[in-house]
Scaffold this motif. Structure first.
Motif, PDB file in Angstrom:
ATOM      1  N   ALA A  44      -2.765  11.263   9.313  1.00  0.00           N
ATOM      2  CA  ALA A  44      -2.001  12.218  10.124  1.00  0.00           C
ATOM      3  C   ALA A  44      -2.826  12.802  11.261  1.00  0.00           C
ATOM      4  CB  ALA A  44      -1.431  13.339   9.244  1.00  0.00           C
ATOM      5  N   ASP A  45      -3.784  12.016  11.756  1.00  0.00           N
ATOM      6  CA  ASP A  45      -4.618  12.474  12.879  1.00  0.00           C
ATOM      7  C   ASP A  45      -5.428  13.717  12.547  1.00  0.00           C
ATOM      8  OD1 ASP A  45      -4.368  10.633  14.886  1.00  0.00           O
ATOM      9  OD2 ASP A  45      -2.754  11.655  15.936  1.00  0.00           O
ATOM     10  N   GLY A  46      -5.571  14.009  11.273  1.00  0.00           N
ATOM     11  CA  GLY A  46      -6.282  15.219  10.900  1.00  0.00           C
ATOM     12  C   GLY A  46      -5.467  16.483  11.029  1.00  0.00           C
ATOM     13  N   VAL A  47      -4.189  16.336  11.368  1.00  0.00           N
ATOM     14  CA  VAL A  47      -3.311  17.492  11.503  1.00  0.00           C
ATOM     15  C   VAL A  47      -3.012  18.061  10.119  1.00  0.00           C
ATOM     16  CG1 VAL A  47      -0.974  18.219  12.171  1.00  0.00           C
ATOM     17  CG2 VAL A  47      -2.289  16.682  13.655  1.00  0.00           C
ATOM     18  N   GLU A  48      -3.008  19.368  10.009  1.00  0.00           N
ATOM     19  CA  GLU A  48      -2.672  20.018   8.742  1.00  0.00           C
ATOM     20  C   GLU A  48      -1.220  19.701   8.362  1.00  0.00           C
ATOM     21  OE1 GLU A  48      -4.318  22.061   6.605  1.00  0.00           O
ATOM     22  OE2 GLU A  48      -6.237  21.888   7.659  1.00  0.00           O
ATOM     23  N   ILE A  49      -1.019  19.369   7.114  1.00  0.00           N
ATOM     24  CA  ILE A  49       0.340  19.148   6.604  1.00  0.00           C
ATOM     25  C   ILE A  49       0.835  20.471   6.027  1.00  0.00           C
ATOM     26  CG2 ILE A  49       1.781  17.859   4.989  1.00  0.00           C
ATOM     27  CD1 ILE A  49      -0.321  15.631   5.061  1.00  0.00           C
ATOM     28  N   PRO A  50       1.857  21.065   6.625  1.00  0.00           N
ATOM     29  CA  PRO A  50       2.324  22.362   6.136  1.00  0.00           C
ATOM     30  C   PRO A  50       2.788  22.292   4.689  1.00  0.00           C
ATOM     31  CG  PRO A  50       3.263  21.853   8.288  1.00  0.00           C
ATOM     32  CD  PRO A  50       2.606  20.599   7.796  1.00  0.00           C
ATOM     33  N   GLU A  71       7.884   9.849   6.144  1.00  0.00           N
ATOM     34  CA  GLU A  71       7.690  11.232   5.741  1.00  0.00           C
ATOM     35  C   GLU A  71       6.638  11.801   6.690  1.00  0.00           C
ATOM     36  OE1 GLU A  71       9.622  12.709   3.618  1.00  0.00           O
ATOM     37  OE2 GLU A  71      10.643  10.833   3.107  1.00  0.00           O
ATOM     38  N   THR A  72       6.817  13.026   7.122  1.00  0.00           N
ATOM     39  CA  THR A  72       6.073  13.533   8.266  1.00  0.00           C
ATOM     40  C   THR A  72       5.541  14.944   8.027  1.00  0.00           C
ATOM     41  OG1 THR A  72       8.104  14.399   9.268  1.00  0.00           O
ATOM     42  CG2 THR A  72       7.489  12.130   9.822  1.00  0.00           C
ATOM     43  N   THR A  73       4.787  15.425   9.014  1.00  0.00           N
ATOM     44  CA  THR A  73       4.265  16.792   8.927  1.00  0.00           C
ATOM     45  C   THR A  73       5.318  17.826   9.280  1.00  0.00           C
ATOM     46  OG1 THR A  73       3.461  16.745  11.224  1.00  0.00           O
ATOM     47  CG2 THR A  73       1.922  16.038   9.492  1.00  0.00           C
ATOM     48  N   GLY A  74       6.418  17.412   9.874  1.00  0.00           N
ATOM     49  CA  GLY A  74       7.468  18.335  10.285  1.00  0.00           C
ATOM     50  C   GLY A  74       8.637  17.588  10.869  1.00  0.00           C
ATOM     51  N   GLU A  86       5.381  23.471   3.352  1.00  0.00           N
ATOM     52  CA  GLU A  86       6.802  23.139   3.198  1.00  0.00           C
ATOM     53  C   GLU A  86       7.043  21.634   3.317  1.00  0.00           C
ATOM     54  OE1 GLU A  86       6.359  25.087   7.369  1.00  0.00           O
ATOM     55  OE2 GLU A  86       5.508  25.319   5.346  1.00  0.00           O
ATOM     56  N   ALA A  87       6.218  20.932   4.131  1.00  0.00           N
ATOM     57  CA  ALA A  87       6.337  19.472   4.202  1.00  0.00           C
ATOM     58  C   ALA A  87       5.812  18.824   2.926  1.00  0.00           C
ATOM     59  CB  ALA A  87       5.587  18.943   5.421  1.00  0.00           C
ATOM     60  N   THR A  88       4.686  19.324   2.424  1.00  0.00           N
ATOM     61  CA  THR A  88       4.150  18.806   1.167  1.00  0.00           C
ATOM     62  C   THR A  88       5.144  18.988   0.027  1.00  0.00           C
ATOM     63  OG1 THR A  88       1.855  19.207   1.826  1.00  0.00           O
ATOM     64  CG2 THR A  88       2.298  19.072  -0.540  1.00  0.00           C
ATOM     65  N   ALA A  89       5.872  20.114   0.049  1.00  0.00           N
ATOM     66  CA  ALA A  89       6.863  20.366  -0.995  1.00  0.00           C
ATOM     67  C   ALA A  89       7.966  19.316  -0.991  1.00  0.00           C
ATOM     68  CB  ALA A  89       7.466  21.756  -0.818  1.00  0.00           C
ATOM     69  N   VAL A  90       8.217  18.701   0.168  1.00  0.00           N
ATOM     70  CA  VAL A  90       9.251  17.675   0.282  1.00  0.00           C
ATOM     71  C   VAL A  90       8.725  16.316  -0.168  1.00  0.00           C
ATOM     72  CG1 VAL A  90      10.721  16.402   1.900  1.00  0.00           C
ATOM     73  CG2 VAL A  90      10.495  18.882   2.117  1.00  0.00           C
ATOM     74  N   HIS A  91       7.592  15.887   0.405  1.00  0.00           N
ATOM     75  CA  HIS A  91       7.140  14.512   0.127  1.00  0.00           C
ATOM     76  C   HIS A  91       5.932  14.420  -0.803  1.00  0.00           C
ATOM     77  CE1 HIS A  91       4.080  15.365   3.144  1.00  0.00           C
ATOM     78  NE2 HIS A  91       4.978  15.435   4.100  1.00  0.00           N
ATOM     79  N   GLY A  92       5.295  15.539  -1.113  1.00  0.00           N
ATOM     80  CA  GLY A  92       4.249  15.532  -2.119  1.00  0.00           C
ATOM     81  C   GLY A  92       2.855  15.206  -1.632  1.00  0.00           C
ATOM     82  N   VAL A  93       2.673  14.964  -0.332  1.00  0.00           N
ATOM     83  CA  VAL A  93       1.353  14.593   0.180  1.00  0.00           C
ATOM     84  C   VAL A  93       0.686  15.822   0.793  1.00  0.00           C
ATOM     85  CG1 VAL A  93       0.065  13.078   1.729  1.00  0.00           C
ATOM     86  CG2 VAL A  93       2.177  12.254   0.666  1.00  0.00           C
ATOM     87  N   THR A  94      -0.506  16.132   0.314  1.00  0.00           N
ATOM     88  CA  THR A  94      -1.249  17.271   0.836  1.00  0.00           C
ATOM     89  C   THR A  94      -2.159  16.832   1.978  1.00  0.00           C
ATOM     90  OG1 THR A  94      -3.101  16.935  -0.684  1.00  0.00           O
ATOM     91  CG2 THR A  94      -1.270  18.336  -1.447  1.00  0.00           C
ATOM     92  N   THR A  95      -2.636  17.810   2.732  1.00  0.00           N
ATOM     93  CA  THR A  95      -3.605  17.530   3.793  1.00  0.00           C
ATOM     94  C   THR A  95      -4.839  16.852   3.218  1.00  0.00           C
ATOM     95  OG1 THR A  95      -2.843  19.447   5.056  1.00  0.00           O
ATOM     96  CG2 THR A  95      -5.022  18.577   5.594  1.00  0.00           C
ATOM     97  N   GLU A  96      -5.316  17.345   2.089  1.00  0.00           N
ATOM     98  CA  GLU A  96      -6.520  16.801   1.481  1.00  0.00           C
ATOM     99  C   GLU A  96      -6.314  15.341   1.072  1.00  0.00           C
ATOM    100  OE1 GLU A  96      -6.453  20.987   1.658  1.00  0.00           O
ATOM    101  OE2 GLU A  96      -5.029  19.664   0.601  1.00  0.00           O
ATOM    102  N   ALA A  97      -5.160  15.039   0.504  1.00  0.00           N
ATOM    103  CA  ALA A  97      -4.878  13.667   0.081  1.00  0.00           C
ATOM    104  C   ALA A  97      -4.789  12.728   1.279  1.00  0.00           C
ATOM    105  CB  ALA A  97      -3.584  13.618  -0.729  1.00  0.00           C
TER     106      ALA A  97
END
Length: 248
Positions: free
Chosen positions: A49-55, A15-18, A57-68
């Motif tokens: 994720a290298d500190g990259v923001e998780i969009p 599962e990825t950022t995009g 729309e990606a969080t909506a798919v796999h459930g993982v937030t940037t903060e998590a």
């Protein structure tokens, strides 16, 4: 003689950022050992994720937030190194890697490895890969409807309780692959080297069909040039061209 589908399969899913393996990052990754008369075992990694923001729309798919990911994820380079090591060890044992839309997952892993100074999988071993999407399109090419992993699970009667959980998706991809091989026995009778080579040709033929569809469909013409024919790993792009049109 024991056919390949009676031995263990090694499932892989990210599962990825995009959906662009050239620029996006792994968020979660799973490697599972399925079949061969043994209980399914798996390991899942959560990356920062290298500190990259998780969009969103990606969080909506796999459930993982940037903060998590930042709070609980391990350093991306360590995650990529460990996943690559796990796969290389399985390949060295003669086991095939199973990945739904393998050109996305294996290209993603390849680019992440190069980004973090990890020796890429394809420079360590020569894996045999099984892609249930490629196999399904080959054995039942005229069936109407979508062919996502959820669709294939429904068609082949495979349970998928948590779609877009990387471990559940990796397990389901193995189960679908086993079901395809068990239904179409001529596939199971092929050796892994022969079947891998066949999928290279089948995937290219299927991609040409998709490219032609985009080219002749109003509103989709611009997507046609981005469809790549290579499988299971897209070569490192030259000149900044996108590696593949869509993710998993």
């Amino acid at each position: 003689m024991t056919t390949w589908h009676r031995r263990p399969l090694i499932g892989l899913d990210f599962e990825t950022t995009g959906v662009d393996p050239e620029t996006d990052r792994i968020v979660t990754g799973s490697v599972v050992r399925f079949g061969g008369g043994l209980p399914t075992e798996g390991r899942t990694w959560l990356s920062d994720a290298d500190g990259v923001e998780i969009p969103a729309e990606a969080t909506a798919v796999h459930g993982v937030t940037t903060e998590a990911a930042r709070a609980a994820g391990r350093p991306a380079g360590a995650v990529v190194a460990e996943i690559t090591e796990a796969l290389a060890a399985a390949v060295a044992d003669g086991l095939p890697i199973v990945a739904m839309n393998a050109a996305f997952d294996l290209t993603m892993l390849d680019r992440e490895a190069r980004r973090h100074g990890v020796v890429p999988l394809v420079e360590r071993v020569s894996p045999y890969v099984l892609d249930p999407r490629v196999l399904d399109k080959q054995v039942d090419r005229y069936r109407k409807g979508r062919r996502t992993l959820v669709d294939l699970c429904r068609h082949y009667v495979v349970t998928l309780d948590a779609a877009h959980s990387s471990e559940d998706d990796a397990t389901a991809a193995c189960s679908v692959t086993w079901k395809i091989a068990n239904r179409y026995r001529w596939l199971s009778r092929m050796g892994l080297p022969e079947l891998h080579r066949a999928q290279v040709h089948w995937a290219a033929e299927q991609a040409r069909g998709l490219r032609d569809y985009f080219a002749r469909t109003p509103g989709l013409e611009e997507q046609a040039p981005g469809v790549r024919l290579e499988w299971p790993v897209i070569p490192v792009s030259v000149g900044g061209e996108p590696s593949c049109p869509t993710g998993p």
